[in-house]
Design a protein around this motif. Structure first.
Motif, short mmCIF file in Angstrom:
data_model
loop_
_atom_site.label_atom_id
_atom_site.label_comp_id
_atom_site.label_asym_id
_atom_site.label_seq_id
_atom_site.Cartn_x
_atom_site.Cartn_y
_atom_site.Cartn_z
N GLU A 5 0.83 -1.21 0.00
CA GLU A 5 0.00 0.00 0.00
C GLU A 5 0.86 1.26 0.00
OE1 GLU A 5 -2.70 -0.06 3.24
OE2 GLU A 5 -3.92 -1.71 2.44
N ARG A 6 1.94 1.23 0.75
CA ARG A 6 2.82 2.40 0.84
C ARG A 6 3.37 2.78 -0.52
NH1 ARG A 6 6.40 0.16 3.30
NH2 ARG A 6 5.63 0.36 5.44
N GLU A 7 3.80 1.74 -1.27
CA GLU A 7 4.38 1.99 -2.60
C GLU A 7 3.30 2.44 -3.59
OE1 GLU A 7 6.80 -0.48 -6.04
OE2 GLU A 7 6.99 -1.10 -3.93
N ALA A 67 0.57 4.06 -2.85
CA ALA A 67 0.21 5.43 -2.49
C ALA A 67 1.23 6.42 -3.07
CB ALA A 67 0.14 5.56 -0.97
N LYS A 68 2.49 6.01 -3.04
CA LYS A 68 3.54 6.88 -3.59
C LYS A 68 3.40 6.99 -5.11
CE LYS A 68 8.57 7.47 -3.52
NZ LYS A 68 9.86 6.89 -3.08
N GLN A 69 3.14 5.86 -5.78
CA GLN A 69 3.01 5.87 -7.23
C GLN A 69 1.80 6.70 -7.68
OE1 GLN A 69 3.05 1.89 -8.86
NE2 GLN A 69 4.97 1.34 -7.85
N ASP A 95 0.44 9.01 -5.87
CA ASP A 95 0.52 10.31 -5.20
C ASP A 95 -0.76 10.61 -4.42
OD1 ASP A 95 1.69 12.68 -4.39
OD2 ASP A 95 1.07 13.80 -6.18
N SER A 114 -3.02 9.30 -0.51
CA SER A 114 -2.82 8.79 0.85
C SER A 114 -3.04 7.28 0.89
CB SER A 114 -3.80 9.47 1.82
OG SER A 114 -5.13 9.09 1.50
N ARG A 115 -2.46 6.63 1.89
CA ARG A 115 -2.63 5.18 2.04
C ARG A 115 -4.08 4.79 2.30
NH1 ARG A 115 1.92 2.49 5.76
NH2 ARG A 115 0.65 0.68 5.23
#
Length: 257
Positions: free
Chosen positions: A37-39, A41-43, A45, A47-48
């Motif tokens: 989920e963290r990755e 969310a980053k991809q 842009d 929130s988780r």
């Protein structure tokens, strides 16, 4: 005039649609694990919590499966439309195998045509790699591995056609197609000349696809399957004649006794 209020989609809905598109087009394949989920969310842009909600919505649609402590995966049996009993039943009847070869004319001819028309360099590299794996399995004399490699090649060609409906049809038929290929090999491998001809035909299909000649690719696919079909029929007739001959010999022996 009264204008209807335009509703802005929630972030989780946008993420859900994006992941759905990746699944539909085959970029995310059955059994494939999603990034954490963290990755994600980053991809995206975002929130988780938005990612988590999108995943939960796709779980509810049975498109994703969450494994305890093991991550989130695209559902394994997503494209399975044929039950195992039906697959076993179809595989057990020789006439069904010939029916399947006929059906493959339409499916594989179409896939080869559009692969040559729409494929890119990455697609062509994948097709060529699959072709090499077929040749390696053939050299090792491993029919099961060769049938698996042929199925991977067929999926690579269909992915290169960039037609999601065709891709899902091939994937849903994959167990039956691989069984058909293996049974065909068990017949065809009786004669080295036949094996060589089948290999040459497949090489012609690959060459036409990577050189971006759609009509030639489709024609090569049809020629390949027509040869297999005719050869299987000839071998079947040969088996029937041999069985009749053995029965006559046995009858003569029984008469002498």
């Amino acid at each position: 005039m009264t204008y209807k209020r335009i509703r802005q989609p929630k972030l989780c809905e946008a993420i859900e649609k994006e992941l759905e598109c990746l699944i539909v087009e085959g970029t995310l394949s059955p059994g494939q694990q999603l990034p954490p989920e963290r990755e994600l969310a980053k991809q995206f842009d975002v929130s988780r919590p938005s990612v988590r909600e999108a995943i939960q919505r796709l779980e509810a649609k049975h498109l994703l499966t969450r494994r305890q402590g093991g991550g989130t995966f695209v559902t394994e049996n997503l494209w399975e439309s044929f039950s195992e009993p039906l697959l076993d039943l179809l595989a057990a009847h020789p006439e069904t195998q010939l029916d399947l070869v006929e059906a493959r004319h339409a499916l594989e001819g179409l896939a080869a045509y559009y692969a040559a028309l729409r494929g890119n360099d990455d697609d062509f590299d994948r097709i060529k790699d699959c072709h090499v794996r077929i040749q390696q399995a053939q050299q090792q004399g491993d029919l099961a591995a060769e049938a698996t490699a042929v199925m991977q090649y067929l999926i690579a060609v269909t992915e290169s056609a960039h037609n999601v409906v065709l891709l899902h049809i091939i994937r849903s038929l994959a167990p039956l197609l691989e069984q058909n290929v293996l049974q065909n090999f068990e017949y065809l491998n009786r004669h080295q000349a036949v094996v060589d001809k089948v290999s040459k035909h497949r090489a012609n299909i690959v060459a036409a696809i990577v050189s971006k000649q759609p009509k030639k690719a489709r024609e090569a696919s049809h020629a390949h399957l027509a040869y297999i079909e005719e050869t299987l029929l000839d071998l079947s007739r040969e088996d029937s004649r041999r069985q009749r001959s053995l029965r006559r010999i046995q009858q003569r022996k029984d008469g002498l006794d």
